[in-house]
Design a protein around this motif. Structure first.
Motif, PDB file in Angstrom:
ATOM      1  N   PHE A  66       0.816  -1.210   0.000  1.00 37.56           N
ATOM      2  CA  PHE A  66       0.000   0.000   0.000  1.00 37.56           C
ATOM      3  C   PHE A  66       0.853   1.265   0.000  1.00 37.56           C
ATOM      4  O   PHE A  66       0.408   2.312  -0.466  1.00 37.56           O
ATOM      5  CB  PHE A  66      -0.918   0.025   1.223  1.00 37.56           C
ATOM      6  N   ALA A  67       2.070   1.210   0.560  1.00 37.93           N
ATOM      7  CA  ALA A  67       2.918   2.409   0.666  1.00 37.93           C
ATOM      8  C   ALA A  67       3.984   2.471  -0.413  1.00 37.93           C
ATOM      9  O   ALA A  67       4.870   3.334  -0.358  1.00 37.93           O
ATOM     10  CB  ALA A  67       3.569   2.457   2.047  1.00 37.93           C
ATOM     11  N   SER A  68       3.890   1.600  -1.405  1.00 32.34           N
ATOM     12  CA  SER A  68       4.895   1.581  -2.464  1.00 32.34           C
ATOM     13  C   SER A  68       4.670   2.709  -3.457  1.00 32.34           C
ATOM     14  O   SER A  68       3.574   2.885  -3.999  1.00 32.34           O
ATOM     15  CB  SER A  68       4.834   0.239  -3.199  1.00 32.34           C
ATOM     16  N   SER A  69       5.725   3.479  -3.704  1.00 32.73           N
ATOM     17  CA  SER A  69       5.667   4.540  -4.724  1.00 32.73           C
ATOM     18  C   SER A  69       6.475   4.161  -5.954  1.00 32.73           C
ATOM     19  O   SER A  69       6.789   5.003  -6.797  1.00 32.73           O
ATOM     20  CB  SER A  69       6.192   5.860  -4.138  1.00 32.73           C
ATOM     21  N   ASP A  70       6.804   2.870  -6.085  1.00 31.32           N
ATOM     22  CA  ASP A  70       7.663   2.391  -7.166  1.00 31.32           C
ATOM     23  C   ASP A  70       7.028   2.511  -8.538  1.00 31.32           C
ATOM     24  O   ASP A  70       7.740   2.475  -9.554  1.00 31.32           O
ATOM     25  CB  ASP A  70       8.025   0.923  -6.918  1.00 31.32           C
ATOM     26  N   SER A  99     -15.995   1.241  -3.263  1.00 25.14           N
ATOM     27  CA  SER A  99     -15.612   0.312  -4.325  1.00 25.14           C
ATOM     28  C   SER A  99     -14.124   0.377  -4.645  1.00 25.14           C
ATOM     29  O   SER A  99     -13.488  -0.648  -4.908  1.00 25.14           O
ATOM     30  CB  SER A  99     -16.427   0.581  -5.597  1.00 25.14           C
ATOM     31  N   LEU A 100     -13.551   1.597  -4.619  1.00 24.36           N
ATOM     32  CA  LEU A 100     -12.113   1.716  -4.870  1.00 24.36           C
ATOM     33  C   LEU A 100     -11.304   1.087  -3.743  1.00 24.36           C
ATOM     34  O   LEU A 100     -10.250   0.477  -3.985  1.00 24.36           O
ATOM     35  CB  LEU A 100     -11.717   3.187  -5.048  1.00 24.36           C
ATOM     36  N   ASP A 101     -11.789   1.214  -2.517  1.00 19.47           N
ATOM     37  CA  ASP A 101     -11.131   0.553  -1.395  1.00 19.47           C
ATOM     38  C   ASP A 101     -11.123  -0.959  -1.600  1.00 19.47           C
ATOM     39  O   ASP A 101     -10.117  -1.632  -1.348  1.00 19.47           O
ATOM     40  CB  ASP A 101     -11.844   0.878  -0.080  1.00 19.47           C
ATOM     41  N   TYR A 102     -12.237  -1.494  -2.032  1.00 23.51           N
ATOM     42  CA  TYR A 102     -12.326  -2.929  -2.286  1.00 23.51           C
ATOM     43  C   TYR A 102     -11.333  -3.358  -3.362  1.00 23.51           C
ATOM     44  O   TYR A 102     -10.676  -4.394  -3.251  1.00 23.51           O
ATOM     45  CB  TYR A 102     -13.745  -3.308  -2.726  1.00 23.51           C
ATOM     46  N   GLU A 103     -11.224  -2.549  -4.413  1.00 24.80           N
ATOM     47  CA  GLU A 103     -10.345  -2.903  -5.530  1.00 24.80           C
ATOM     48  C   GLU A 103      -8.890  -3.006  -5.077  1.00 24.80           C
ATOM     49  O   GLU A 103      -8.197  -3.989  -5.364  1.00 24.80           O
ATOM     50  CB  GLU A 103     -10.475  -1.866  -6.645  1.00 24.80           C
ATOM     51  N   LEU A 104      -8.428  -2.009  -4.343  1.00 21.59           N
ATOM     52  CA  LEU A 104      -7.038  -2.020  -3.895  1.00 21.59           C
ATOM     53  C   LEU A 104      -6.826  -3.066  -2.801  1.00 21.59           C
ATOM     54  O   LEU A 104      -5.773  -3.716  -2.748  1.00 21.59           O
ATOM     55  CB  LEU A 104      -6.638  -0.633  -3.395  1.00 21.59           C
ATOM     56  N   PHE A 105      -7.811  -3.245  -1.937  1.00 12.18           N
ATOM     57  CA  PHE A 105      -7.754  -4.271  -0.899  1.00 12.18           C
ATOM     58  C   PHE A 105      -7.554  -5.653  -1.522  1.00 12.18           C
ATOM     59  O   PHE A 105      -6.677  -6.422  -1.102  1.00 12.18           O
ATOM     60  CB  PHE A 105      -9.057  -4.210  -0.096  1.00 12.18           C
ATOM     61  N   ASN A 106      -8.326  -5.958  -2.537  1.00  9.04           N
ATOM     62  CA  ASN A 106      -8.233  -7.271  -3.174  1.00  9.04           C
ATOM     63  C   ASN A 106      -6.927  -7.451  -3.932  1.00  9.04           C
ATOM     64  O   ASN A 106      -6.338  -8.539  -3.924  1.00  9.04           O
ATOM     65  CB  ASN A 106      -9.433  -7.488  -4.098  1.00  9.04           C
ATOM     66  N   LYS A 107      -6.451  -6.392  -4.573  1.00  5.96           N
ATOM     67  CA  LYS A 107      -5.143  -6.465  -5.233  1.00  5.96           C
ATOM     68  C   LYS A 107      -4.041  -6.728  -4.223  1.00  5.96           C
ATOM     69  O   LYS A 107      -3.143  -7.552  -4.432  1.00  5.96           O
ATOM     70  CB  LYS A 107      -4.842  -5.145  -5.956  1.00  5.96           C
ATOM     71  N   SER A 108      -4.106  -6.008  -3.126  1.00  7.47           N
ATOM     72  CA  SER A 108      -3.037  -6.095  -2.138  1.00  7.47           C
ATOM     73  C   SER A 108      -2.973  -7.482  -1.512  1.00  7.47           C
ATOM     74  O   SER A 108      -1.878  -7.979  -1.201  1.00  7.47           O
ATOM     75  CB  SER A 108      -3.243  -5.036  -1.052  1.00  7.47           C
ATOM     76  N   LYS A 109      -4.120  -8.104  -1.311  1.00  8.27           N
ATOM     77  CA  LYS A 109      -4.120  -9.469  -0.794  1.00  8.27           C
ATOM     78  C   LYS A 109      -3.348 -10.392  -1.733  1.00  8.27           C
ATOM     79  O   LYS A 109      -2.559 -11.244  -1.280  1.00  8.27           O
ATOM     80  CB  LYS A 109      -5.553  -9.970  -0.612  1.00  8.27           C
ATOM     81  N   ILE A 110      -3.552 -10.227  -3.020  1.00  6.79           N
ATOM     82  CA  ILE A 110      -2.862 -11.065  -4.014  1.00  6.79           C
ATOM     83  C   ILE A 110      -1.367 -10.781  -4.008  1.00  6.79           C
ATOM     84  O   ILE A 110      -0.541 -11.706  -4.033  1.00  6.79           O
ATOM     85  CB  ILE A 110      -3.465 -10.825  -5.413  1.00  6.79           C
ATOM     86  N   TRP A 111      -0.987  -9.492  -3.938  1.00  7.62           N
ATOM     87  CA  TRP A 111       0.433  -9.133  -3.978  1.00  7.62           C
ATOM     88  C   TRP A 111       1.174  -9.608  -2.726  1.00  7.62           C
ATOM     89  O   TRP A 111       2.310 -10.082  -2.813  1.00  7.62           O
ATOM     90  CB  TRP A 111       0.582  -7.626  -4.141  1.00  7.62           C
ATOM     91  N   GLU A 112       0.538  -9.494  -1.576  1.00  8.53           N
ATOM     92  CA  GLU A 112       1.200  -9.945  -0.349  1.00  8.53           C
ATOM     93  C   GLU A 112       1.404 -11.459  -0.350  1.00  8.53           C
ATOM     94  O   GLU A 112       2.456 -11.959   0.074  1.00  8.53           O
ATOM     95  CB  GLU A 112       0.388  -9.499   0.876  1.00  8.53           C
ATOM     96  N   LYS A 113       0.425 -12.183  -0.839  1.00  4.83           N
ATOM     97  CA  LYS A 113       0.590 -13.637  -0.914  1.00  4.83           C
ATOM     98  C   LYS A 113       1.658 -13.999  -1.946  1.00  4.83           C
ATOM     99  O   LYS A 113       2.433 -14.957  -1.743  1.00  4.83           O
ATOM    100  CB  LYS A 113      -0.724 -14.332  -1.248  1.00  4.83           C
ATOM    101  N   ALA A 114       1.727 -13.246  -3.043  1.00  2.00           N
ATOM    102  CA  ALA A 114       2.761 -13.511  -4.049  1.00  2.00           C
ATOM    103  C   ALA A 114       4.155 -13.308  -3.454  1.00  2.00           C
ATOM    104  O   ALA A 114       5.084 -14.074  -3.750  1.00  2.00           O
ATOM    105  CB  ALA A 114       2.563 -12.595  -5.257  1.00  2.00           C
TER     106      ALA A 114
END
Length: 461
Positions: free
Chosen positions: A240-244, A331-346
């Motif tokens: 969530f805090a990545s500015s890359d 809805s935007l919170d949900y979108e980033l929340f769901n992405k972040s779950k995938i990225w953290e597991k990756a």
């Protein structure tokens, strides 16, 4: 790294004793279902022998040693004490000029953390570091109930944070002086924040590492890749805090809107994210998930983990109003929340050290203890199996703290940090909410009594 918490308390205050079910002694906990924190599957009909502050033996049908008290735990399950790495002893308030501010929760939060199964925690940013050090030491002496603590420095940052409780530095040299000052008063780790420069981070890491201490960061001005190359040990809030991923990012500049937009626009299967994850793993940079902070509002609990009862009335009203206003509008919170779950597991699947913390700040929904239980549940929602979720919240935290030989699993010779649950967590992760006894250093505390002691006072003290 040592935090001075490897010896159990011998002299408990009357207040601390009031929460104790089992004093330090010789016990055989019989017929448990155990998830031991190693990531292995559950073991059934297990006995655990606790001798003083240590686990003497774990296995099936153990002989009860002479002088030991056998306690039948049939129908119950056990996990290691939680090791949580992004916690605070403060809670948000609204200042008269409407700026964001926080108040110290000296009385309620240590009890709530222990009630929720947290036996070891890192504060990951203090507003009153001397108070946190004093609380840590009071807990060690047995004067107060609470977890063992790695006290982190205040958020080390330049001007721009806007948090009235924090004092910025204005030069790299001053940042180094702050590292040494806080180390001298007893903090054992450091946190950097949004507006620092790359030179600041390199100097802070060098100064902290010279004293045998680690540095974590909630970044913005510096990218994750830059921070990894400069020697940071840990990154907070998943990605969530990545500015890359900001196009043509200006060096050493924090642009929160562009940062958030870049993550929303980044495809979930982006090769750029895969490359960043690979780089972090290669550099041995740990990643702290605080996914519960970003849990959406719609059709979710007002206070995740069920802690609405802990809030004092005005805080409860404020939190409820915000929750109600966000229903169907996140809805935007949900979108980033769901992405972040995938990225953290990756990141975890790539071999990264994923650790856990709840960060009780922001809008007041995140309440110590309750949030820790909810975070364990969310790891299963993210796609981890139950054994993996427990491991992330126990052994992985111990590894980061360099304490895995002492805590983080239920194994022979480890410190007796064990959470006894009334339900079988191997079948249902929601059993994490059924904590009955929290053993810390071999002393068994009543989870129910600890929770009760903090009812209605979070937001006050």
């Amino acid at each position: 790294m040592s935090f001075g918490f490897l010896t159990a308390q011998d002299n408990l205050s009357e207040e601390t004793k009031s929460f104790v079910i089992h004093e330090k002694g010789y016990y055989v906990l019989q017929n448990l279902t155990i998830l031991d924190g190693t990531g292995d599957s559950a073991k059934y009909n297990q006995d655990v022998i606790i001798n003083g502050d240590k686990i003497e033996s774990v296995g099936a049908d153990l002989k009860v040693p002479f002088g030991a008290l056998a306690i039948n735990m049939e129908g119950k399950s056990a996990i290691p004490g939680l090791v949580m790495l992004h916690e605070h002893l403060f809670y948000p308030k609204t200042t008269p000029d409407k700026k964001y501010g926080v108040d110290q929760m000296t009385y309620s939060f240590p009890k709530l953390y222990l009630a929720g199964g947290v036996t070891t925690m890192r504060t990951a940013g203090s507003i009153m570091p001397q108070a946190d050090v004093n609380i840590k030491n009071a807990i060690l002496r047995g004067e107060l109930p609470g977890p063992k603590m790695d006290v982190t420095s205040p958020h080390l940052d330049r001007e721009g944070t806007g948090l009235v409780e924090l004092g910025p530095f204005d030069s790299t040299e001053q940042a180094v002086k702050m590292v040494n000052f806080y180390a001298d008063i007893g903090v054992t780790s450091f946190k950097v924040y949004n507006f620092i420069t790359r030179d600041d981070l390199k100097a802070i890491c060098d100064a902290a590492h010279a004293r045998g201490m680690k540095v974590t960061g909630h970044l913005c001005s510096i990218t994750y890749k830059e921070a990894a190359d400069l020697g940071i040990d840990n990154l907070e809030h998943g990605f969530f805090a990545s500015s890359d991923f900001i196009a043509n990012k200006e060096p050493d500049v924090c642009e929160p809107f562009k940062q958030s937009k870049s993550l929303l626009n980044l495809p979930v299967d982006s090769n750029n994210m895969t490359d960043l994850i690979k780089h972090l793993v290669e550099k041995n940079v740990a990643l702290t998930s605080t996914i519960n902070v970003f849990e959406p509002y719609t059709k979710r609990e007002v206070v995740p983990g069920g802690g609405l009862i802990a809030l004092f009335p005005k805080a409860k009203e404020k939190v409820y109003k915000r929750w109600a206003s966000k229903q169907g509008r996140d809805s935007l919170d949900y979108e980033l929340f769901n992405k972040s779950k995938i990225w953290e597991k990756a990141y975890y699947d790539a071999g990264g050290l994923l650790v856990a913390g709840t960060d009780p700040t922001y809008d007041g929904r995140i309440v110590a203890g309750y949030a820790n239980m909810r975070l364990v549940e969310l790891f299963v929602e993210m796609g981890f199996n139950i054994s993996e979720a427990i491991k992330i919240c126990t052994l992985n935290g111990a590894k980061y703290l360099d304490q895995e030989k002492a805590i983080g699993t239920i194994e022979n010779s480890k410190i007796a940090d064990i959470v006894i649950l009334n339900e079988d967590i191997s079948k249902n992760i929601n059993a994490i909410r059924s904590a009955e006894i929290v053993f810390k250093n071999g002393i068994g505390y009543s989870s129910k009594k600890l929770f009760k002691a903090a009812e209605g006072i979070v937001g006050i003290r």
